[in-house]
Design an enzyme around this catalytic site. Structure first.
Site, PDB file in Angstrom:
ATOM      1  N   CYS A  50     -53.101  95.127  65.948  1.00 26.48           N
ATOM      2  CA  CYS A  50     -51.666  95.181  65.251  1.00 26.48           C
ATOM      3  C   CYS A  50     -51.837  95.321  63.743  1.00 26.48           C
ATOM      4  CB  CYS A  50     -51.143  93.952  65.387  1.00 26.48           C
ATOM      5  SG  CYS A  50     -50.275  93.769  67.116  1.00 26.48           S
ATOM      6  N   GLU A  52     -50.364  93.570  61.477  1.00 27.24           N
ATOM      7  CA  GLU A  52     -50.807  92.199  60.773  1.00 27.24           C
ATOM      8  C   GLU A  52     -52.088  91.837  60.582  1.00 27.24           C
ATOM      9  OE1 GLU A  52     -48.513  93.267  62.972  1.00 27.24           O
ATOM     10  OE2 GLU A  52     -46.541  92.372  62.790  1.00 27.24           O
TER      11      GLU A  52
END
Ligand code: THU
Length: 130
Positions: A50, A52
């Site tokens: 991801c 993040e």
């Protein structure tokens, strides 16, 4: 570049040929420095990461360990919240009051704290170790 501009620019670099869903993330560390990331998918689907996670990795690799602010952006009708795994990853370096802003490409935003996104977070402080 601001936090939101960094997240938007990172999103452009996302490698998302399988989902077609590009995500950009930016973290402001305690020092004030900004670290960005994007999702990086893989033909072996579970190996994808991801946005993040990429931003966290960039922050830690540059020698920082404290998150002050997070910004995540994707092309969606409503601001996209970080997945459960990313909430836990962010929580390793972000205190409960850290603001996480979720944004759409057309400028809608939603800001929540880490504690609102991940109440009763499991942290190392919860472990009693011999
Ligand atoms: N994704 C992120 O990068 N961050 C999120 O917060 C939600 C989901 C990515 C993972 C995958 O590459 C794509 O979005 C679709 O799930």
């Amino acid at each position: 570049m601001s936090l939101s501009e960094t997240a938007r620019a990172m999103r452009e670099n996302a490698h998302a040929p399988y989902s077609g869903f590009k995500v950009g993330a930016a973290i402001r560390a305690a020092s004030g420095r900004i670290h960005g990331g994007c999702n990086v998918e893989n033909a072996a689907y579970p190996q994808g990461t991801c946005a993040e996670a990429g931003a966290i990795a960039a922050m830690v690799a540059s020698g920082e360990r404290e998150i002050a602010e997070v910004f995540v952006i994707a092309d969606a009708a409503d601001p996209v919240p970080p997945c459960g795994g990313c909430r836990q990853k962010l929580s390793e370096f972000a205190g409960p009051e850290v603001p996480v802003t979720m944004a759409t490409l057309d400028g809608r935003t939603l800001t929540m704290t880490m504690d609102e996104l991940l109440p009763l977070a499991f942290k190392s402080s919860r472990m009693r170790r011999p």
